[in-house]
Design a protein around this motif. Sequence first.
Motif, short mmCIF file in Angstrom:
data_model
loop_
_atom_site.label_atom_id
_atom_site.label_comp_id
_atom_site.label_asym_id
_atom_site.label_seq_id
_atom_site.Cartn_x
_atom_site.Cartn_y
_atom_site.Cartn_z
N TYR A 178 34.22 -25.58 -15.29
CA TYR A 178 33.22 -26.56 -16.66
C TYR A 178 31.65 -26.44 -15.32
O TYR A 178 31.22 -27.48 -14.48
N GLY A 179 30.53 -25.69 -15.64
CA GLY A 179 29.60 -26.12 -14.56
C GLY A 179 29.98 -25.49 -13.80
O GLY A 179 30.01 -24.50 -13.39
N GLU A 180 29.41 -26.31 -12.02
CA GLU A 180 30.31 -26.20 -11.20
C GLU A 180 31.25 -26.23 -10.80
O GLU A 180 32.02 -26.27 -9.40
N THR A 181 32.54 -27.17 -12.26
CA THR A 181 33.44 -27.90 -11.26
C THR A 181 34.53 -26.45 -12.38
O THR A 181 34.71 -26.56 -13.14
N THR A 182 35.99 -26.88 -10.99
CA THR A 182 36.34 -26.00 -11.49
C THR A 182 37.62 -26.64 -11.93
O THR A 182 38.50 -27.14 -11.12
N ALA A 183 38.19 -26.65 -13.27
CA ALA A 183 39.59 -27.18 -13.30
C ALA A 183 40.26 -26.84 -13.37
O ALA A 183 41.75 -27.56 -13.14
N VAL A 184 40.99 -24.98 -13.50
CA VAL A 184 41.63 -24.89 -13.22
C VAL A 184 41.47 -23.52 -12.76
O VAL A 184 40.46 -22.35 -12.64
N ASP A 185 41.81 -22.84 -11.13
CA ASP A 185 41.54 -21.95 -10.21
C ASP A 185 42.66 -21.05 -10.54
O ASP A 185 43.62 -21.28 -9.46
N GLY A 186 42.82 -19.89 -10.76
CA GLY A 186 43.94 -18.84 -10.73
C GLY A 186 44.84 -19.52 -11.27
O GLY A 186 46.09 -18.73 -10.31
N LEU A 187 45.62 -19.59 -11.83
CA LEU A 187 46.65 -20.16 -12.09
C LEU A 187 47.09 -18.71 -13.00
O LEU A 187 47.00 -18.62 -13.86
N GLY B 23 44.49 -30.70 -14.27
CA GLY B 23 43.99 -29.42 -15.39
C GLY B 23 45.36 -29.02 -15.69
O GLY B 23 45.05 -28.30 -16.81
N LYS B 24 46.33 -30.12 -15.82
CA LYS B 24 47.31 -29.63 -16.59
C LYS B 24 47.05 -29.60 -18.59
O LYS B 24 47.25 -28.77 -19.08
N SER B 25 46.71 -31.16 -18.85
CA SER B 25 45.29 -31.02 -20.24
C SER B 25 44.93 -29.71 -20.42
O SER B 25 44.96 -28.96 -21.55
N THR B 26 44.00 -29.34 -20.25
CA THR B 26 42.84 -27.79 -19.49
C THR B 26 44.17 -26.67 -19.59
O THR B 26 44.07 -25.95 -20.93
N THR B 27 45.37 -26.44 -18.41
CA THR B 27 45.75 -25.58 -18.86
C THR B 27 46.35 -25.17 -20.33
O THR B 27 46.40 -24.80 -21.01
N MET B 28 47.08 -27.02 -20.87
CA MET B 28 47.58 -26.50 -22.20
C MET B 28 46.73 -26.20 -23.31
O MET B 28 46.85 -25.44 -24.08
N ARG B 29 45.28 -26.76 -23.34
CA ARG B 29 44.88 -25.99 -24.23
C ARG B 29 43.63 -25.16 -24.34
O ARG B 29 43.99 -24.07 -25.57
N MET B 30 44.36 -24.02 -22.96
CA MET B 30 43.98 -22.74 -23.20
C MET B 30 44.73 -22.02 -23.87
O MET B 30 45.05 -20.65 -24.10
N GLY C 140 44.49 -27.88 -10.21
CA GLY C 140 43.58 -26.83 -10.51
C GLY C 140 44.38 -25.19 -10.34
O GLY C 140 44.97 -24.13 -10.53
N ARG C 141 45.50 -25.33 -8.89
CA ARG C 141 46.44 -24.34 -8.97
C ARG C 141 47.62 -24.73 -8.12
O ARG C 141 47.71 -25.53 -8.37
N LEU C 142 48.28 -23.43 -8.43
CA LEU C 142 49.75 -23.72 -8.48
C LEU C 142 50.35 -24.11 -7.14
O LEU C 142 49.84 -23.35 -6.08
N ILE C 143 50.91 -25.62 -6.88
CA ILE C 143 51.51 -25.85 -5.75
C ILE C 143 53.22 -25.15 -5.55
O ILE C 143 53.90 -25.05 -5.02
N ALA C 144 53.99 -24.98 -6.60
CA ALA C 144 55.45 -24.62 -6.92
C ALA C 144 55.97 -24.38 -8.15
O ALA C 144 55.27 -24.33 -9.08
N ASP C 145 56.33 -23.46 -8.29
CA ASP C 145 57.08 -22.55 -9.23
C ASP C 145 58.88 -22.41 -8.86
O ASP C 145 58.75 -21.69 -9.00
#
Length: 314
Positions: free
Chosen positions: A11-20, A39-46, A203-208
């Motif tokens: 969103y502009g200069e803000t990265t909400a989700v980054d290469g997830l 970035g959870k809600s943004t991910t679900m919306r996508m 916005g980045r993956l920490i654990a899976d």
Amino acid sequence: MIEARSLTKRYGETTAVDGLSFTVRPGTVTGFLGPNGAGKSTTMRMILGLDRPTSGSVTVNGRPYADHPAPLHEVGALLEARAVHTGRTAYNHLLSLAATTGIPRRRVDEVVDLVGLRAVARKRAGGFSLGMGQRLGIASALLGDPRTVILDEPVNGLDPEGILWVRTLLKNLAAEGRTVFVSSHLMSEMALTAEHLIVIGRGRLIADTSVREFVGRASAGRVKVRSSEAVRLAQLLAAQDVTVVNDEDGTLHVTGLTSDRIGQIASDNAVTLFELAPQQASLEEAFMELTADAVEYRAPGGDGRPAGAEEVAA
């Protein structure tokens, strides 16, 4: 199945989700965790096609959500329980959804009974409590008997009976071979419900990983010790790369030494031990430890340790 590949949203200069990138598989309840602003809600919306990715892709059962000819039969989602026409009754809300998607009226009756709203089905949704609104939202998500279920904070506002009901429902849906993806801030409940975790921060993956592996990683090298000479023992154990936390009741939590080594040090110094055991971290403790560097909003002085606990520095 949900598959995200290099999913990015700016969103502009803000990265909400980054290469997830992650995969949510059927037959398992998968928990989606992260601090506020992760970035959870943004991910679900996508996933649901409500936000368009800046780059990358996400599919549900092999297709983008918008490409499914009958999306309610593929994906049932609850992102905002209050997203209902407040002047409609619960029954009519569900009936209108069914009528526009070719779902028979009998399915409306089924989900009303399933979520326990039969007694209030003819009442306006605008007068519902938060818990009743959650039940109506879950009914809407299950209306199309979907193969994939996505729920954001489904136990919010529910009483203990309702929380148990949601936990059982999610496990039953997964046992039927459905994909179940659920976000929650209630770590104690997630520990009882989920089998697998996807954890993100900034916005980045920490654990899976599985819940067991996630908690086990945080538990490695932690030992609980009780002694009549807790203060003296803490001083004896303190060394480089060793952390000793002394609770108000005199219980020591030691990281960096094995149980055998602690026992040997106590024996060599004639310190009596009442308890010496490897310590299992809770999901909440594991989460706080793993996401410590990804917390965007932190209370002043919040370090995640129990109130009254003090650390013995090396």
